[in-house]
Design a protein around this motif. Structure first.
Motif, PDB file in Angstrom:
ATOM      1  N   MET C   1       1.142  -0.927  -0.329  1.00  0.00           N
ATOM      2  CA  MET C   1      -0.356   0.084   0.144  1.00  0.00           C
ATOM      3  C   MET C   1       0.802   1.473   0.236  1.00  0.00           C
ATOM      4  N   MET C   2       0.547   2.194  -0.980  1.00  0.00           N
ATOM      5  CA  MET C   2       1.850   2.853  -1.072  1.00  0.00           C
ATOM      6  C   MET C   2       1.163   4.020  -0.486  1.00  0.00           C
ATOM      7  N   ALA C   3       0.161   4.076   0.853  1.00  0.00           N
ATOM      8  CA  ALA C   3       0.003   5.134   1.263  1.00  0.00           C
ATOM      9  C   ALA C   3      -0.015   4.958   3.346  1.00  0.00           C
ATOM     10  N   ALA C   4       0.789   3.562   2.564  1.00  0.00           N
ATOM     11  CA  ALA C   4       1.046   3.705   4.381  1.00  0.00           C
ATOM     12  C   ALA C   4       1.949   3.986   5.126  1.00  0.00           C
ATOM     13  N   PRO C   5       3.610   3.532   4.931  1.00  0.00           N
ATOM     14  CA  PRO C   5       4.450   4.485   5.164  1.00  0.00           C
ATOM     15  C   PRO C   5       3.794   6.135   5.881  1.00  0.00           C
ATOM     16  N   ALA C   6       3.274   6.640   4.955  1.00  0.00           N
ATOM     17  CA  ALA C   6       2.433   8.053   6.086  1.00  0.00           C
ATOM     18  C   ALA C   6       1.724   7.887   6.558  1.00  0.00           C
ATOM     19  N   ALA C   7       0.983   6.782   6.552  1.00  0.00           N
ATOM     20  CA  ALA C   7      -0.299   6.575   7.217  1.00  0.00           C
ATOM     21  C   ALA C   7       0.683   6.055   8.716  1.00  0.00           C
ATOM     22  N   ALA C   8       1.905   5.290   8.584  1.00  0.00           N
ATOM     23  CA  ALA C   8       2.432   4.939   9.699  1.00  0.00           C
ATOM     24  C   ALA C   8       3.082   5.871  10.410  1.00  0.00           C
ATOM     25  N   ILE C   9       3.882   6.991   9.545  1.00  0.00           N
ATOM     26  CA  ILE C   9       4.133   8.360  10.662  1.00  0.00           C
ATOM     27  C   ILE C   9       3.531   9.080  11.536  1.00  0.00           C
ATOM     28  N   LEU C  10       2.213   9.360  10.318  1.00  0.00           N
ATOM     29  CA  LEU C  10       1.618   9.988  11.049  1.00  0.00           C
ATOM     30  C   LEU C  10       1.096   9.065  12.457  1.00  0.00           C
ATOM     31  N   ALA C  11       0.102   7.834  12.126  1.00  0.00           N
ATOM     32  CA  ALA C  11      -0.112   7.226  13.288  1.00  0.00           C
ATOM     33  C   ALA C  11       0.316   7.645  14.465  1.00  0.00           C
ATOM     34  N   GLY C  12       1.784   7.104  14.200  1.00  0.00           N
ATOM     35  CA  GLY C  12       2.758   6.847  15.505  1.00  0.00           C
ATOM     36  C   GLY C  12       3.391   8.694  16.002  1.00  0.00           C
ATOM     37  N   VAL C  13       4.195   8.941  15.325  1.00  0.00           N
ATOM     38  CA  VAL C  13       4.918   9.801  16.149  1.00  0.00           C
ATOM     39  C   VAL C  13       4.057  11.003  16.131  1.00  0.00           C
ATOM     40  N   ALA C  14       2.944  11.671  15.196  1.00  0.00           N
ATOM     41  CA  ALA C  14       1.961  12.715  15.876  1.00  0.00           C
ATOM     42  C   ALA C  14       0.679  12.816  16.171  1.00  0.00           C
TER      43      ALA C  14
END
Lengths: 417, 262, 269
Positions: C1-14
């Motif tokens: 899933m191409m959007a996965a890394p962005a989603a992961a960063i946002l969810a995790g860190v922010a």
């Protein structure tokens, strides 16, 4: 041969775990966080090196952090609240001591630095600022005190009363219209509190009433009115309302004012080459209503030990604190960095009298320096107090109203709902 | 000729204060209150020292890392949101926006604890992650908006040619998006370069300091060496100016490739 | 899933700190006293009656409205200048935004200095930072100076996407410059304008450095914005509970603005 190899291996493993409570004989590393001292860093490093030589079992790592009190505070609040244990000795602003002590972030140093002994050797008010409920939580490192600078070529002597200040300044302003009368710091920040408190003490008032901050007093109203009047009457330029230490220092140094209230650091700057007022500056205690020497606000930094430092590092940390606040250290700081000593005997030391006569002459003023209210609630309330005092100074609210509002906020803080 | 006057006005407005800053950095410290300096001097620059150079390097590393991470994650996600159909894409965009709305100061303490738990406190990598996170929303929005403008036919044509979505993204869309990517890169780089709050709170060893913190360290307890601070900010801005000059060609590369017009 | 890394960063860190701050806002938490008591919505009830909060909100709203409007009005002509301008001009214009805010704010504070500042020489007698009205506008000027390049850059990216042949066609039709601008350029620029408006509004509402360095929120808290109030409550007073409440309140306001814009953005699609 085999013994030598084993010894080498042992030493190698020792140095790798230097930071922990390694095997006996391994050096303990402690971290010192301090503000960069204005000037050549070499003497200070040499001084630290001497500590290392005298204490081969301790390695000191000195790390600097910004001088701006707000910035340092933010860093410390975040780190200490987050349980940081990666620094052992750190320098705190004089107003943070009661607060940090109450929070349990500062190690109790009463064993290594008994309060009675401290009060004997250091200036009493400085010790008062670091003592909470009879226990010592930090050791004064160097001080600051508010005082009055005056132009020796424009006035005959320093004023002793507020009336004299007004009179002398007006006379000088009449002779030279380009010159301002009295410069002080009226911007909304901690410096404003210092200026106002000095005026309160100068009018005979007190700030603490049985351990509680008392602002809504007759003396405070008189003090705040006096300060507001300096701006309204033209004695002080309008720019005072948005000025801090540096703006007023530069103005004074440029020859634009007769009187300046500021900290001791101005002296070295004003007497430096290139200053328009070199050789024409005198200093004196602040004036008061009665003519008795007024009290300047006590500033400066103290050394504290992180309460989270493990026991082994704590002993080394206490040794470092003792070293940095020793007589020798104070002399070095005075001579190389113009730091006002917290130790009484240093003022009489011949080296200081010869090499830093300004500091030696500062003793009576330093003795009279008074701390801001020594209560954990001061730091909490200081920000709100600044807002109300600023309203009065800027002419947005009458002094009496500003003070009663400030008092209400302080009361609310001290008595949580 | 008609452009000369507005151009001059723009230059004066934007560069005027900077020129003043440059002048201040060459001004002898003792004369800062006079209307004009008597002579220009390089003393302020000489006083900057090696630690400042170190800070510049640190800032470069952090900014480069942040930009790379942000663009990589952002571009692929933006493409997915714009062109692929998947559930929750509006949610992602909305959440990204919401995250960027939160006042940073309130996040310092929790982030400090989180980074400490992960062992990333006091490390440059520990700065890159929060920076990339808070720069991601703008990147996402800019790139999504950009990708949406590109016609769907291109995507369908690429699929018809036998590309997977990922290949379509890499081979067809990325080359077309240089202007937007360059724009995002600059914005993220500058944001990371100038960030002070996190850099101050999360980094403690002096060797890892970044530029804004280094500049904050110039001030003495009371004295603020304006000349030196001006000099430091000039040195700090130079790499950014160079980068902008290099990138500006990309920013206006334009879509003259021809693929879009058809 | 191409959007996965962005989603992961946002969810995790922010997400984590944001949720933590929201959680803290429901407590009375004075760091120094190790107080952490759950008090539900009490902080928010106090907030509604907090005069200082409303004053800060008014100041922030005024600041945002004026600053963003001016930046947009200035940014558009600047973007058009850059569109056909030389590279040097582009680099030059971006520089104000490139300087650390704290430094540029200090530079402006010096310019505004009531005794020595350059502006004092131009308009003597005005104590820029000493009176609430002029101080707020001084801060707006600083913000406009610093972030107009940002707006211009986004608008420039938008201008770049307008194909040349659209202009050629308009020219061939005999349309004048103003007509071309109003009926062709502006509508095609709408997405870019809205993105610029959106992000600038979100940022302006959370302004901190520009005002803090100039006046620290003074005199008399008259230039205090929500961010400054939150900062002082969190870091000066150590009141993590109420400080978080203020942050959440700021977030909700900004969210409202964002939703408004997104609705407009969505409608135009």
């Amino acid at each position: 041969m085999r013994a030598a190899i084993i010894l080498l291996a042992a030493c190698a493993s020792c140095s790798r775990s230097a930071r922990d409570d390694g095997p006996a004989g391994a050096p303990v590393t402690i971290v010192l966080k301090h503000q960069p001292l204005w000037g050549d860093a070499a003497p200070f490093h040499a001084f630290l090196d001497r500590f290392r030589r005298e204490n081969p079992d301790v390695v000191v790592r000195a790390e600097t952090l910004p001088n701006a009190s707000d910035v340092a505070r933010e860093m410390f609040l975040t780190a200490l609240e987050g349980g940081a244990d990666d620094f052992d000795v750190f320098a705190i602003d004089v107003v943070w001591a009661p607060e940090f002590a109450r929070a349990g972030w500062l190690a109790d140093l009463s064993a290594a630095f008994p309060p009675a002994k401290l009060r004997e050797e250091l200036l009493p008010h400085a010790v008062e600022a670091v003592t909470l409920e009879g226990r010592v939580y930090a050791v004064p490192w160097f001080l600051d005190v508010g005082l009055l600078y005056y132009r020796t070529d424009l006035v005959a002597r320093a004023p002793k009363t507020y009336a004299e200040l007004r009179e002398f300044a007006r006379a000088a302003m009449a002779r030279d219209p380009r010159v301002n009368g009295f410069l002080w710091q009226g911007r909304q920040y901690e410096g404003l509190n210092c200026n106002v408190f000095e005026a309160v003490w100068g009018h005979g008032g007190e700030l603490l009433d049985e351990g509680r901050i008392a602002l809504d007093t007759a003396e405070a109203r008189a003090a705040l009115t006096w300060l507001r009047e300096t701006v309204e009457s033209g004695l002080s330029p309008r720019s005072v309302v948005s000025s801090g230490e540096e703006e007023t220092r530069r103005a004074f140094q440029d020859g634009r004012a007769v009187f300046l209230r500021n900290w001791p650091y101005v002296w070295a700057e004003a007497q430096a080459k290139g200053s328009a007022v070199q050789g024409k500056v005198g200093f004196a205690p602040l004036p008061s209503a009665t003519g008795e020497p007024g009290a300047g606000t006590l500033g400066g930094w103290q050394l504290a030990v992180n309460a989270r430092s493990p026991a082994s590092r704590r002993r080394a940390a206490e040794r470092l604190v003792a070293y940095l606040t020793s007589h020798e250290a104070a002399v070095e700081l005075a001579l190389h960095y113009s730091r006002i000593p917290a130790r009484r005997a240093v003022y009489d030391d011949p080296r200081v009298q010869r090499g830093a006569p300004f500091i030696a002459a500062l003793l009576p003023i330093a003795l009279a320096a008074r701390p801001r209210p020594v209560t954990p609630y001061y730091a909490l309330a200081s920000d709100s107090i600044q807002g109300e005092l600023s309203a009065a100074i800027a002419g947005l609210r009458p002094p009496a109203e500003a003070l009663s509002r400030a008092q209400r906020i302080v009361d609310h803080l001290e008595n949580p709902r | 000729m008609k452009r000369a006057l507005p151009t001059a006005a723009v230059l004066v407005f934007f560069l005027g204060p900077l020129a003043w800053q440059l002048l201040t950095s060459l001004w002898p410290e003792a004369e800062l209150t006079r209307p004009l300096p008597s002579a220009l001097t390089l003393a302020n620059y000489a006083g900057l020292g090696g630690t400042f150079a170190r800070a510049v390097l640190n800032s470069l590393l952090v900014a480069a890392g942040t930009t790379a991470l942000c663009l990589a994650a952002g571009a692929s996600a933006a493409f997915a949101i714009a062109k692929l159909e998947f559930r929750g894409r509006s949610l992602l965009l909305g959440a990204a926006l919401a995250i960027s709305m939160f006042p940073p100061i309130a996040t310092v303490s929790p982030l400090y604890l989180a980074l400490k738990a992960l062992g990333l406190r006091d490390s440059l990598a520990g700065l890159v992650v929060p920076y990339a996170t808070f720069a991601l929303p703008l990147t996402l929005w800019l790139l999504t908006s950009f990708f949406r403008e590109l016609p769907d036919e291109i995507y369908r044509a690429a699929l018809a040619d036998g590309c997977t979505p990922w290949q379509a993204f890499v081979r067809v869309f990325l080359p077309l998006s240089w202007p937007a990517l360059a724009t995002c890169a600059i914005l993220v780089f500058i944001f990371s370069w100038n960030e002070l709050l996190y850099a101050l709170s999360f980094i403690s060893t002096p060797e890892k300091r970044t530029i804004p913190v280094a500049i904050a360290l110039f001030a003495g307890e009371h004295v603020e060496p304006w000349g030196q601070i001006a000099a430091a900010s000039v040195v700090a801005t130079l790499p950014l100016a160079v980068l902008t000059l290099l990138f500006q060609k990309r920013i206006v590369a334009g879509l003259t490739a021809g693929a879009v017009k058809e | 899933m191409m959007a996965a890394p962005a989603a992961a960063i946002l969810a995790g860190v922010a997400l984590v700190p944001v949720l933590a701050a929201a959680w803290l806002s429901l407590h009375r938490s004075i760091v120094v006293f190790h107080e952490q008591r759950f008090i539900g919505l009490s902080n928010f009830r106090f907030l509604l009656e907090d005069g200082r909060f409303w004053s800060a909100l008014r100041t922030t709203a005024y600041f945002t409205a004026v600053a963003v409007a001016v930046e947009l009005l200035l940014g558009l002509p600047v973007a058009m200048l850059l569109h056909r301008g030389k590279g040097l001009l582009r680099a030059a214009v971006l520089l104000p935004w490139a300087i650390p805010t704290a430094v540029s704010a200090r530079m402006w504070a010096w310019l505004f200095n009531a005794d020595y500042g350059l502006l004092h020489r131009l308009a003597p007698g005005v104590d820029w930072l000493g009176s609430p009205w002029t101080a707020l506008h001084a801060a707006i000027l600083v913000d406009v100076w610093k972030t107009t390049p940002f707006v211009a850059l986004i608008l420039l990216a938008g201008l770049q996407t307008i194909p040349e042949d659209v202009y050629e066609a308009a020219n061939a039709d005999g349309a004048g410059r103003a007509r071309t601008f109003a009926s062709i350029t502006l509508p095609l620029l709408r997405p870019a304008i809205l993105v610029a408006l959106l992000f600038r509004s979100l940022d302006a509402f959370r302004v901190f450095d520009a005002i803090y360095v100039l006046t620290e929120g003074g005199p008399a808290n008259a230039t205090e914005t929500l961010s400054i109030y939150a900062y002082k409550t969190l870091m000066r007073s150590g009141d993590f509970g109420y400080g978080s409440t203020l942050s959440v309140a700021t977030f909700l306001c900004v969210l409202a603005i964002g939703l408004l814009f997104v609705r407009v953005l969505g409608r135009q699609r």
